[in-house]
Design an enzyme around this catalytic site. Structure first.
Site, PDB file in Angstrom:
ATOM      1  N   HIS A  16     -12.035   2.743  -7.377  1.00  0.00           N
ATOM      2  CA  HIS A  16     -10.898   2.548  -6.487  1.00  0.00           C
ATOM      3  C   HIS A  16     -11.192   1.349  -5.598  1.00  0.00           C
ATOM      4  O   HIS A  16     -12.302   1.180  -5.098  1.00  0.00           O
ATOM      5  CB  HIS A  16     -10.712   3.795  -5.619  1.00  0.00           C
ATOM      6  CG  HIS A  16      -9.760   3.599  -4.471  1.00  0.00           C
ATOM      7  ND1 HIS A  16     -10.160   3.666  -3.155  1.00  0.00           N
ATOM      8  CD2 HIS A  16      -8.441   3.335  -4.458  1.00  0.00           C
ATOM      9  CE1 HIS A  16      -9.116   3.471  -2.368  1.00  0.00           C
ATOM     10  NE2 HIS A  16      -8.050   3.251  -3.132  1.00  0.00           N
ATOM     11  N   TYR A  28      -3.465  -0.702   6.841  1.00  0.00           N
ATOM     12  CA  TYR A  28      -4.834  -0.775   6.339  1.00  0.00           C
ATOM     13  C   TYR A  28      -5.803  -1.117   7.481  1.00  0.00           C
ATOM     14  O   TYR A  28      -5.607  -2.098   8.205  1.00  0.00           O
ATOM     15  CB  TYR A  28      -4.932  -1.828   5.251  1.00  0.00           C
ATOM     16  CG  TYR A  28      -4.423  -1.389   3.890  1.00  0.00           C
ATOM     17  CD1 TYR A  28      -4.075  -0.065   3.643  1.00  0.00           C
ATOM     18  CD2 TYR A  28      -4.320  -2.302   2.845  1.00  0.00           C
ATOM     19  CE1 TYR A  28      -3.637   0.338   2.405  1.00  0.00           C
ATOM     20  CE2 TYR A  28      -3.881  -1.912   1.583  1.00  0.00           C
ATOM     21  CZ  TYR A  28      -3.537  -0.594   1.370  1.00  0.00           C
ATOM     22  OH  TYR A  28      -3.102  -0.196   0.136  1.00  0.00           O
ATOM     23  N   GLU A  69      -3.464   9.188 -12.343  1.00  0.00           N
ATOM     24  CA  GLU A  69      -4.488   9.168 -11.293  1.00  0.00           C
ATOM     25  C   GLU A  69      -4.112  10.103 -10.157  1.00  0.00           C
ATOM     26  O   GLU A  69      -2.953  10.158  -9.748  1.00  0.00           O
ATOM     27  CB  GLU A  69      -4.630   7.733 -10.784  1.00  0.00           C
ATOM     28  CG  GLU A  69      -5.666   7.530  -9.696  1.00  0.00           C
ATOM     29  CD  GLU A  69      -5.833   6.059  -9.363  1.00  0.00           C
ATOM     30  OE1 GLU A  69      -6.179   5.753  -8.213  1.00  0.00           O
ATOM     31  OE2 GLU A  69      -5.603   5.208 -10.250  1.00  0.00           O
ATOM     32  N   LYS A 115      -1.049  -1.052 -12.686  1.00  0.00           N
ATOM     33  CA  LYS A 115      -0.866   0.336 -12.250  1.00  0.00           C
ATOM     34  C   LYS A 115       0.392   0.451 -11.406  1.00  0.00           C
ATOM     35  O   LYS A 115       0.687  -0.417 -10.579  1.00  0.00           O
ATOM     36  CB  LYS A 115      -2.080   0.826 -11.464  1.00  0.00           C
ATOM     37  CG  LYS A 115      -2.041   2.318 -11.149  1.00  0.00           C
ATOM     38  CD  LYS A 115      -3.408   2.815 -10.685  1.00  0.00           C
ATOM     39  CE  LYS A 115      -3.732   2.403  -9.282  1.00  0.00           C
ATOM     40  NZ  LYS A 115      -5.056   2.871  -8.848  1.00  0.00           N
ATOM     41  N   ASP A 169     -15.473   5.289  -4.786  1.00  0.00           N
ATOM     42  CA  ASP A 169     -14.979   4.514  -3.651  1.00  0.00           C
ATOM     43  C   ASP A 169     -16.204   4.104  -2.842  1.00  0.00           C
ATOM     44  O   ASP A 169     -17.105   4.919  -2.608  1.00  0.00           O
ATOM     45  CB  ASP A 169     -14.024   5.360  -2.814  1.00  0.00           C
ATOM     46  CG  ASP A 169     -13.408   4.586  -1.668  1.00  0.00           C
ATOM     47  OD1 ASP A 169     -12.237   4.187  -1.784  1.00  0.00           O
ATOM     48  OD2 ASP A 169     -14.096   4.372  -0.651  1.00  0.00           O
ATOM     49  N   LYS A 194       2.687   3.155  -8.868  1.00  0.00           N
ATOM     50  CA  LYS A 194       2.723   4.364  -8.060  1.00  0.00           C
ATOM     51  C   LYS A 194       3.915   5.226  -8.487  1.00  0.00           C
ATOM     52  O   LYS A 194       5.007   4.713  -8.763  1.00  0.00           O
ATOM     53  CB  LYS A 194       2.842   4.018  -6.584  1.00  0.00           C
ATOM     54  CG  LYS A 194       1.667   3.206  -6.050  1.00  0.00           C
ATOM     55  CD  LYS A 194       0.384   4.005  -6.024  1.00  0.00           C
ATOM     56  CE  LYS A 194      -0.746   3.215  -5.396  1.00  0.00           C
ATOM     57  NZ  LYS A 194      -1.955   4.032  -5.177  1.00  0.00           N
ATOM     58  N   GLU A 203     -11.107   8.650  -5.579  1.00  0.00           N
ATOM     59  CA  GLU A 203     -11.091   7.906  -4.324  1.00  0.00           C
ATOM     60  C   GLU A 203     -11.125   8.813  -3.106  1.00  0.00           C
ATOM     61  O   GLU A 203     -11.544   8.379  -2.030  1.00  0.00           O
ATOM     62  CB  GLU A 203      -9.887   6.973  -4.255  1.00  0.00           C
ATOM     63  CG  GLU A 203      -8.544   7.663  -4.103  1.00  0.00           C
ATOM     64  CD  GLU A 203      -7.384   6.692  -4.150  1.00  0.00           C
ATOM     65  OE1 GLU A 203      -6.892   6.316  -3.062  1.00  0.00           O
ATOM     66  OE2 GLU A 203      -6.965   6.309  -5.256  1.00  0.00           O
ATOM     67  N   ASP A 207      -0.216   6.422 -10.794  1.00  0.00           N
ATOM     68  CA  ASP A 207      -0.989   7.020  -9.707  1.00  0.00           C
ATOM     69  C   ASP A 207      -0.055   7.855  -8.843  1.00  0.00           C
ATOM     70  O   ASP A 207       0.878   7.328  -8.234  1.00  0.00           O
ATOM     71  CB  ASP A 207      -1.630   5.899  -8.888  1.00  0.00           C
ATOM     72  CG  ASP A 207      -2.548   6.400  -7.792  1.00  0.00           C
ATOM     73  OD1 ASP A 207      -2.660   7.629  -7.603  1.00  0.00           O
ATOM     74  OD2 ASP A 207      -3.167   5.558  -7.108  1.00  0.00           O
ATOM     75  N   GLY A 265       0.786  -1.226   0.000  1.00  0.00           N
ATOM     76  CA  GLY A 265       0.000   0.000   0.000  1.00  0.00           C
ATOM     77  C   GLY A 265       0.813   1.268   0.000  1.00  0.00           C
ATOM     78  O   GLY A 265       0.243   2.362   0.024  1.00  0.00           O
ATOM     79  N   SER A 266       2.135   1.177  -0.039  1.00  0.00           N
ATOM     80  CA  SER A 266       2.974   2.369   0.042  1.00  0.00           C
ATOM     81  C   SER A 266       2.928   3.181  -1.240  1.00  0.00           C
ATOM     82  O   SER A 266       2.928   2.640  -2.334  1.00  0.00           O
ATOM     83  CB  SER A 266       4.423   1.963   0.335  1.00  0.00           C
ATOM     84  OG  SER A 266       4.892   1.020  -0.621  1.00  0.00           O
ATOM     85  N   ASP A 267       2.874   4.506  -1.093  1.00  0.00           N
ATOM     86  CA  ASP A 267       2.901   5.394  -2.249  1.00  0.00           C
ATOM     87  C   ASP A 267       3.564   6.697  -1.840  1.00  0.00           C
ATOM     88  O   ASP A 267       4.045   6.845  -0.712  1.00  0.00           O
ATOM     89  CB  ASP A 267       1.499   5.621  -2.827  1.00  0.00           C
ATOM     90  CG  ASP A 267       0.523   6.224  -1.828  1.00  0.00           C
ATOM     91  OD1 ASP A 267       0.824   7.311  -1.284  1.00  0.00           O
ATOM     92  OD2 ASP A 267      -0.550   5.640  -1.604  1.00  0.00           O
TER      93      ASP A 267
END
Length: 430
Positions: A347, A31, A270, A214, A320, A216, A297, A244, A21-23
């Site tokens: 999303h 999460y 995105e 996708k 979302d 990041k 989202e 994204d 989930g890292s961006d």
């Protein structure tokens, strides 16, 4: 059917330990779900949640508790009751001051509204997408709060959209049950992953049948160019690669940075800038064409989606399931997108978002847009094992849910193990 009790749980998964989930804006997410159970006097339950990434999940739980007085003693059996509950949760004159219709209170409303739809569709013995698909156009329109929308979409126009989609609806339901719904995957692209892991996961995704992945971007341009080049070489020219930025840039920076990635053929950019910046998204879209722009989202409510569409600011609407106030408000956004002819690509990922949004996209196909053109649902292969009716993707397509409800219920042992702060995973007793 009367709701007699509301249970609220703070559930968190330590995903920051593996950088899942890292961006660029969220380097260490855990999460989490502010989780609610509605219990009715006939023995049925409804499960729902809103998604966060760790700290602040307790604030969402407190907000759900504050809204529970609007739920106890109410009847949510059928679309009329569900519409009434949604309006009570979002129209409380004093609580509304905290938004209005945005922020923590709106997230809390989403959790309760989603649980109420789960309860109603369970009681009907249907998965939510089938429950929605069985509603009449008039029932769908009655679920929507039309305040602030009539300059872009009227109830009569919405009825016309829904009636136009009625022919062939049964065939589309059968098609989804047979073939599923197109998916794309973000799993290869987390910013904390090594280049080698990105390449391996990208190749695996294509081998599994995905035609879109996708990545990041947004922390370092040269890193982005190197990772994108490696991913493009790994999957070839025919696989779509979206990127994204997770709101990282100002408008001019978004245009310059994305232009520097153009040689690798990004399908969309995105969240290139603040999700609140309607005109900024419009300027970015105009400057970057033919690269497409997607967002949604973090868009607060139906009114902001209306403005994005009116301004010609997006090529893809990314609903979302829990950012806006649940199913009812997402029905409004699906209808707005259909009016403007913009595809909806939800999303997902997070905790349970894949489980939920597949229902909304499938209803969109059966009963609103009646189209799969350029439509895909995001899939992230995280945390599905904690759900009783987990999202399943085969051959790059979401399988249609068959179990009654909104697929929101988590396993009791997961709720207990990951309860914050006293569950074994957090207390050190795992």
């Amino acid at each position: 059917m009367t709701i007699t009790a509301v249970e609220v749980l703070d559930v968190r998964f330590p995903t920051s330990r593996s950088l899942d989930g890292s961006d660029a804006m969220n380097p260490d997410p855990d999460y989490s779900a502010a989780y609610v159970v509605l219990r009715a006097d006939d023995g049925h339950e409804g499960h729902g949640f809103t998604f966060t990434i760790g700290r602040g999940n307790d604030i969402c739980c407190a907000a759900i508790e504050a809204l529970s007085e609007h739920v106890i003693g109410t009847d949510v059996d059928g679309p009329a009751g569900l519409g009434d509950l949604y309006r009570r949760l979002t129209h409380d004159s004093q609580i509304r001051w905290l938004g209005p219709e945005k922020g923590v209170m709106h997230l809390a409303a989403a959790a309760i509204v989603n649980a109420a739809w789960d309860l109603a569709s369970r009681r009907a013995g249907l998965p939510l997408w089938r429950y929605l698909s069985a509603l009449t156009p008039e029932e769908v329109v009655a679920c929507v709060d039309w305040r602030y929308l009539s300059d872009a979409l009227t109830p009569d126009e919405a009825l016309a959209i829904l009636r136009a989609a009625e022919p062939g609806r049964a065939e589309r339901v059968a098609e989804l049950e047979r073939d599923g719904y197109p998916a794309y995957t973000t799993s290869p692209g987390w910013l904390g992953y090594s280049d080698e892991k990105v390449v391996r996961l990208a190749r695996e995704a294509v081998a599994e049948g995905y035609t879109q992945i996708k990545l990041k971007v947004g922390a370092d341009l040269e890193d982005d160019r190197r990772r994108f080049a490696a991913a493009r070489e790994a999957v070839g020219p025919d696989v779509r690669i979206a990127v994204d930025a997770n709101q990282r840039w100002d408008v001019a920076e978004a245009i310059a940075w994305t232009s520097a990635l153009a040689e690798f053929d990004p399908w969309w950019i995105e969240e290139p800038t603040s999700p609140d910046d309607i005109l900024g998204h419009a300027a970015i879209r105009k400057a970057l064409s033919p690269i497409k722009v997607a967002t949604g989202e973090h868009v607060h409510n139906r009114v902001m989606f209306k403005q994005l569409l009116q301004a010609g600011a997006v090529d893809f609407v990314q609903i979302d399931s829990a950012r806006v106030a649940g199913v009812n408000e997402n029905l409004a956004i699906l209808l707005l997108a259909a009016k403007f002819g913009v595809p909806v690509c939800p999303h997902a990922g997070g905790v349970g978002l894949c489980e939920l949004v597949r229902h909304l996209s499938m209803f969109d196909y059966t009963s609103v847009s009646a189209s799969l053109d350029d439509r895909v649902i995001e899939f992230v292969d995280h945390l599905h094992e904690h759900f009783l009716d987990p999202a399943v993707v085969k051959g790059g397509r979401y399988l249609a849910p068959a179990a009654p409800g909104y697929s929101a219920e988590m396993k009791r042992e997961s709720l207990q193990r990951y309860a914050y702060p006293d569950g074994p995973e957090w207390s050190g007793n795992a």
